[in-house]
Write a protein that holds these residues in place. Structure first.
Motif, PDB file in Angstrom:
ATOM      1  N   LEU A  16      40.754  48.461  57.195  1.00 14.80           N
ATOM      2  CA  LEU A  16      42.093  48.499  57.774  1.00 14.80           C
ATOM      3  C   LEU A  16      43.070  49.219  56.848  1.00 14.80           C
ATOM      4  O   LEU A  16      43.877  50.043  57.307  1.00 14.80           O
ATOM      5  N   ALA A  17      42.995  48.942  55.559  1.00 14.06           N
ATOM      6  CA  ALA A  17      43.897  49.600  54.608  1.00 14.06           C
ATOM      7  C   ALA A  17      43.651  51.106  54.571  1.00 14.06           C
ATOM      8  O   ALA A  17      44.605  51.901  54.555  1.00 14.06           O
ATOM      9  N   MET A  18      42.407  51.515  54.565  1.00 18.11           N
ATOM     10  CA  MET A  18      42.092  52.950  54.565  1.00 18.11           C
ATOM     11  C   MET A  18      42.602  53.621  55.836  1.00 18.11           C
ATOM     12  O   MET A  18      43.136  54.742  55.790  1.00 18.11           O
ATOM     13  N   THR A  19      42.449  52.940  56.966  1.00 21.03           N
ATOM     14  CA  THR A  19      42.898  53.516  58.234  1.00 21.03           C
ATOM     15  C   THR A  19      44.413  53.684  58.258  1.00 21.03           C
ATOM     16  O   THR A  19      44.933  54.705  58.724  1.00 21.03           O
ATOM     17  N   VAL A  20      45.137  52.680  57.742  1.00 19.17           N
ATOM     18  CA  VAL A  20      46.602  52.752  57.726  1.00 19.17           C
ATOM     19  C   VAL A  20      47.074  53.902  56.842  1.00 19.17           C
ATOM     20  O   VAL A  20      47.963  54.682  57.220  1.00 19.17           O
ATOM     21  N   VAL A  21      46.487  54.047  55.656  1.00 23.36           N
ATOM     22  CA  VAL A  21      46.891  55.133  54.752  1.00 23.36           C
ATOM     23  C   VAL A  21      46.559  56.488  55.365  1.00 23.36           C
ATOM     24  O   VAL A  21      47.371  57.427  55.329  1.00 23.36           O
ATOM     25  N   SER A  76      40.478  56.611  49.525  1.00 21.12           N
ATOM     26  CA  SER A  76      39.363  55.930  48.857  1.00 21.12           C
ATOM     27  C   SER A  76      39.855  54.875  47.886  1.00 21.12           C
ATOM     28  O   SER A  76      39.315  53.760  47.837  1.00 21.12           O
ATOM     29  N   LEU A  77      40.877  55.214  47.101  1.00 17.79           N
ATOM     30  CA  LEU A  77      41.364  54.284  46.088  1.00 17.79           C
ATOM     31  C   LEU A  77      41.967  53.031  46.707  1.00 17.79           C
ATOM     32  O   LEU A  77      41.734  51.913  46.236  1.00 17.79           O
ATOM     33  N   VAL A  78      42.727  53.209  47.784  1.00 16.24           N
ATOM     34  CA  VAL A  78      43.309  52.040  48.461  1.00 16.24           C
ATOM     35  C   VAL A  78      42.207  51.133  49.002  1.00 16.24           C
ATOM     36  O   VAL A  78      42.254  49.905  48.843  1.00 16.24           O
TER      37      VAL A  78
END
Length: 365
Positions: A16-21, A76-78
């Motif tokens: 979810l975090a990768m998708t949002v970023v 990737s980092l997030v």
């Protein structure tokens, strides 16, 4: 069973975090089909490769094909930070179970993202050639208006890259449990990283507009490490071949040196060793651990920051390479430069912090 469920939650939170970023960055850049391109960006962030094809709308037997490899390390980092943070929440003896569940769920989910990451690609009116214009080429290459372009992402490399990345995060979490790091140091790193990110986004927005801020959000680790390496004297090699040879120059040194000095010194001051003894002993201790940490980070980011693009034209069973581009830096040079720069920054940062502390106590008197 509960620990396995927590591992699934960690994988879902990271995805979810990768998708949002990815969606935020692409929206700021101003792309079209946000859904499919977001899935493609998330898949690329785990090591997937994109395939781009364009054919004339009239149906002629001519096709332009391209292969793109680029890792949006901002995404990737997030994902890695969120995954590691959630995995560390829970009983220490259940970490490997949570990690195993995440190592199964996350690659499968990202493989599904790669499978749906396909669609039409909007083409600009022309393709800028940048440095080619300085060597006699055209500054903009006209593209036929009747081209239909599409893109897709390979599932296999995405799944393999996601599995490797997830195992790396699980290994880092296990090492953190086995060799605990002070919470104060982690908070300091988080504050410095967050502040640096916000500052870079604000500067990009102010001087380059909304699209520049979106690009910075997607590729911030590459941009920061690239500037630091240039400042430390490590060149980035830009190589192009084919019918459109052009290689923009990225000379080391210059203004990048000041950015590298300020950034490394700030981290050296904030992450100095606080231990009994003379200021010189503390400075040596700070240099002793900050140097390998800096070298390792720069070497790993350099390996992950490689970019490649290959374009070919095919007709009647034949293919002709038209353009190929590579962006690389020597990871061994990055390691050596990081060791040297980290040692100096750790030593000087510790002495500077001690000097500021002494001056502050004297001023309060």
């Amino acid at each position: 069973m509960r620990e396995a469920a927590r591992g699934l939650v960690a994988a879902a939170a990271a995805l979810l975090a990768m998708t949002v970023v990815a969606a935020t960055g692409l929206a700021l850049v101003g792309v079209g089909d946000l859904g499919a391109l977001t899935a493609a960006a998330v898949a690329l962030a785990t090591g997937g490769t994109a395939e781009i094809g364009a054919v004339p709308a009239a149906g002629f037997a001519v096709a332009v094909r391209g292969g793109l490899y680029v890792l949006p390390l901002g995404i990737s980092l997030v994902g890695a930070v969120v995954l590691g943070s959630v995995l560390l929440r829970g009983r220490p003896d259940g970490l490997l179970v949570r990690g195993a569940a995440a190592a199964v769920a996350l690659p499968l989910a990202l493989g599904a993202f790669a499978a749906v990451a396909r669609g039409k690609l909007p083409l600009p009116e022309g393709a800028a050639t940048g440095g080619c214009a300085r060597s006699g080429g055209s500054p903009r290459l006209p593209l036929p208006a009747a081209l239909e372009a599409g893109f897709s992402v390979a599932v296999g490399p995405t799944v393999v890259g996601a599995l490797a990345g997830t195992l790396a995060v699980v290994g880092a979490c296990w090492a953190g449990r086995r060799f605990p790091v002070r919470a104060g140091s982690l908070r300091t790193v988080a504050w410095l990283a967050g502040g640096s990110t916000a500052l870079c986004l604000i500067l990009a927005w102010a001087f380059g507009g909304v699209a520049a801020a979106g690009a910075v959000l997607l590729f911030l680790p590459q941009l920061v490490s690239g500037v630091v390496l240039l400042g430390l004297g490590v060149p980035w090699t830009v190589g192009t071949t084919g019918l459109l040879p052009c290689a923009p120059q990225l000379p080391p040194g210059g203004p990048a040196s000041w950015v590298a000095v300020v950034l490394l010194l700030a981290f050296g001051v904030a992450l100095r060793r606080r231990r009994p003894g003379t200021p010189w002993r503390r400075a040596v201790a700070s240099a002793g651990w900050f140097a390998p940490a800096t070298g390792a980070v720069l070497a790993v980011v350099t390996l992950l920051s490689r970019f490649s693009l290959d374009v070919t034209v095919g007709a009647f069973g034949f293919s002709l390479p038209v353009f190929a581009a590579r962006l690389t830096a020597n990871p061994l040079l990055a390691l050596m430069a990081g060791l040297a720069g980290g040692a100096v920054a750790g030593f000087a940062g510790s002495l500077l912090a001690d000097g500021l502390s002494v001056s502050s106590r004297a001023w309060k008197r």
